[in-house]
Design a protein around this motif. Structure first.
Motif, PDB file in Angstrom:
ATOM      1  N   VAL A 120       0.836  -1.201   0.000  1.00  0.00           N
ATOM      2  CA  VAL A 120       0.000   0.000   0.000  1.00  0.00           C
ATOM      3  C   VAL A 120       0.873   1.255   0.000  1.00  0.00           C
ATOM      4  O   VAL A 120       0.606   2.218  -0.737  1.00  0.00           O
ATOM      5  N   HIS A 121       1.930   1.253   0.805  1.00  0.00           N
ATOM      6  CA  HIS A 121       2.834   2.410   0.817  1.00  0.00           C
ATOM      7  C   HIS A 121       3.505   2.614  -0.543  1.00  0.00           C
ATOM      8  O   HIS A 121       3.765   3.759  -0.947  1.00  0.00           O
ATOM      9  N   ALA A 122       3.797   1.525  -1.252  1.00  0.00           N
ATOM     10  CA  ALA A 122       4.325   1.677  -2.607  1.00  0.00           C
ATOM     11  C   ALA A 122       3.322   2.418  -3.483  1.00  0.00           C
ATOM     12  O   ALA A 122       3.695   3.253  -4.325  1.00  0.00           O
ATOM     13  N   GLY A 123       2.045   2.147  -3.272  1.00  0.00           N
ATOM     14  CA  GLY A 123       1.010   2.892  -3.974  1.00  0.00           C
ATOM     15  C   GLY A 123       0.990   4.351  -3.580  1.00  0.00           C
ATOM     16  O   GLY A 123       0.778   5.239  -4.425  1.00  0.00           O
ATOM     17  N   ASP A 124       1.224   4.634  -2.290  1.00  0.00           N
ATOM     18  CA  ASP A 124       1.310   6.028  -1.843  1.00  0.00           C
ATOM     19  C   ASP A 124       2.400   6.779  -2.597  1.00  0.00           C
ATOM     20  O   ASP A 124       2.223   7.933  -3.001  1.00  0.00           O
ATOM     21  N   VAL A 125       3.541   6.120  -2.754  1.00  0.00           N
ATOM     22  CA  VAL A 125       4.677   6.758  -3.431  1.00  0.00           C
ATOM     23  C   VAL A 125       4.381   6.932  -4.919  1.00  0.00           C
ATOM     24  O   VAL A 125       4.665   7.993  -5.497  1.00  0.00           O
ATOM     25  N   ARG A 126       3.809   5.913  -5.543  1.00  0.00           N
ATOM     26  CA  ARG A 126       3.457   6.055  -6.961  1.00  0.00           C
ATOM     27  C   ARG A 126       2.503   7.232  -7.168  1.00  0.00           C
ATOM     28  O   ARG A 126       2.650   8.009  -8.112  1.00  0.00           O
ATOM     29  N   GLU A 127       1.526   7.340  -6.293  1.00  0.00           N
ATOM     30  CA  GLU A 127       0.567   8.431  -6.424  1.00  0.00           C
ATOM     31  C   GLU A 127       1.254   9.780  -6.227  1.00  0.00           C
ATOM     32  O   GLU A 127       0.973  10.738  -6.949  1.00  0.00           O
ATOM     33  N   ALA A 128       2.167   9.868  -5.261  1.00  0.00           N
ATOM     34  CA  ALA A 128       2.896  11.114  -5.027  1.00  0.00           C
ATOM     35  C   ALA A 128       3.747  11.495  -6.233  1.00  0.00           C
ATOM     36  O   ALA A 128       3.915  12.689  -6.533  1.00  0.00           O
ATOM     37  N   PHE A 129       4.276  10.507  -6.925  1.00  0.00           N
ATOM     38  CA  PHE A 129       5.093  10.760  -8.112  1.00  0.00           C
ATOM     39  C   PHE A 129       4.252  11.020  -9.358  1.00  0.00           C
ATOM     40  O   PHE A 129       4.794  11.362 -10.414  1.00  0.00           O
ATOM     41  N   GLY A 130       2.929  10.827  -9.261  1.00  0.00           N
ATOM     42  CA  GLY A 130       2.088  10.962 -10.436  1.00  0.00           C
ATOM     43  C   GLY A 130       2.185   9.789 -11.386  1.00  0.00           C
ATOM     44  O   GLY A 130       1.873   9.915 -12.575  1.00  0.00           O
ATOM     45  N   GLU A 131       2.601   8.636 -10.865  1.00  0.00           N
ATOM     46  CA  GLU A 131       2.749   7.432 -11.680  1.00  0.00           C
ATOM     47  C   GLU A 131       1.418   6.677 -11.759  1.00  0.00           C
ATOM     48  O   GLU A 131       0.639   6.680 -10.804  1.00  0.00           O
ATOM     49  N   PRO A 132       1.150   5.997 -12.863  1.00  0.00           N
ATOM     50  CA  PRO A 132      -0.052   5.162 -12.941  1.00  0.00           C
ATOM     51  C   PRO A 132       0.099   3.901 -12.107  1.00  0.00           C
ATOM     52  O   PRO A 132       1.199   3.512 -11.719  1.00  0.00           O
ATOM     53  N   GLY A 133      -1.020   3.265 -11.824  1.00  0.00           N
ATOM     54  CA  GLY A 133      -0.991   1.959 -11.172  1.00  0.00           C
ATOM     55  C   GLY A 133      -0.912   1.982  -9.660  1.00  0.00           C
ATOM     56  O   GLY A 133      -0.603   0.956  -9.047  1.00  0.00           O
TER      57      GLY A 133
END
Length: 220
Positions: A120-133
């Motif tokens: 879930v935290h990996a998703g937090d980071v992806r979202e912060a970076f503006g990355e998909p997925g």
């Protein structure tokens, strides 16, 4: 209803996420790690510092009482403020690689939720970076949903049957309760993950009957 824990499921999820996330982190400019995340007060760098610290504590057996409480997590992050980014990423990669077998050996499965939280935290980071997925990587989602099913039972959330737009079969979560029919959810898998992990629901679309969002939280 009884269920069988797969002790190696957390290891498979952690290794899958390692292989997907670490190349992204290694190529991302350092300035991006100062982006704010869905975790109040934490940047992407701080979230990753927490993740690496938690996993390496498991690897090294440093699991004293209260180790994953907010105060202890904050202390681990503060300890790493002076570290270069490369050292934080190296520790995280080690944790992704080595924590799974230790979690598998934990007979009661109490550390399974940590592996799910890392994803879930990996998703937090992806979202912060503006990355998909964020919260829905194709390969890792196939592992995260069964682990969410187990964790939702261990955390004593009510029974919920989720009809996911992007999956052919419903996902069953939580525990049956006397005199209470199962709750129902319709929406996509990423939003389901957001509901259970307490992530922002802005711009999401879903329908939930028979339970409140607060009742579904597995991390409080």
């Amino acid at each position: 209803m009884s269920y069988v824990r797969d002790p190696w499921l957390p290891d498979r999820l952690l290794r899958t996420e390692r292989d997907a996330l670490m190349p992204l982190l290694r190529r991302t400019p350092e300035a991006s790690f100062q982006s704010r995340t869905a975790c109040p007060g934490w940047t992407a760098r701080q979230v990753l510092a927490h993740c690496g610290a938690a996993l390496v504590r498991i690897v090294e057996g440093r699991l004293e009482e209260g180790v994953f409480l907010p105060e202890a997590n904050a202390a681990d992050v503060a300890e790493r403020e002076s570290w270069p980014l490369g050292r934080i990423l190296d520790e995280l990669e080690r944790g992704f690689s080595e924590a799974g077998p230790v979690i598998a050996e934990t007979a009661d499965g109490t550390l399974d939720a940590v592996a799910l939280g890392e994803w879930v935290h990996a998703g937090d980071v992806r979202e912060a970076f503006g990355e998909p997925g964020a919260y829905c990587g194709a390969a890792s989602l196939e592992l995260a949903l069964p682990l969410l099913s187990v964790t939702s039972r261990e955390r004593e959330t009510p029974r919920l049957v989720a009809a996911l737009e992007d999956r052919p079969s419903p996902v069953v979560l939580g525990n049956e309760l006397p005199d209470r029919p199962p709750a129902r959810y319709t929406g996509d898998a990423a939003t389901l993950i957001r509901l259970y992990s307490g992530r922002p629901l802005v711009r999401t679309r879903y329908e939930l009957w028979g339970a409140t969002e607060q009742e579904l939280l597995i991390y409080r």
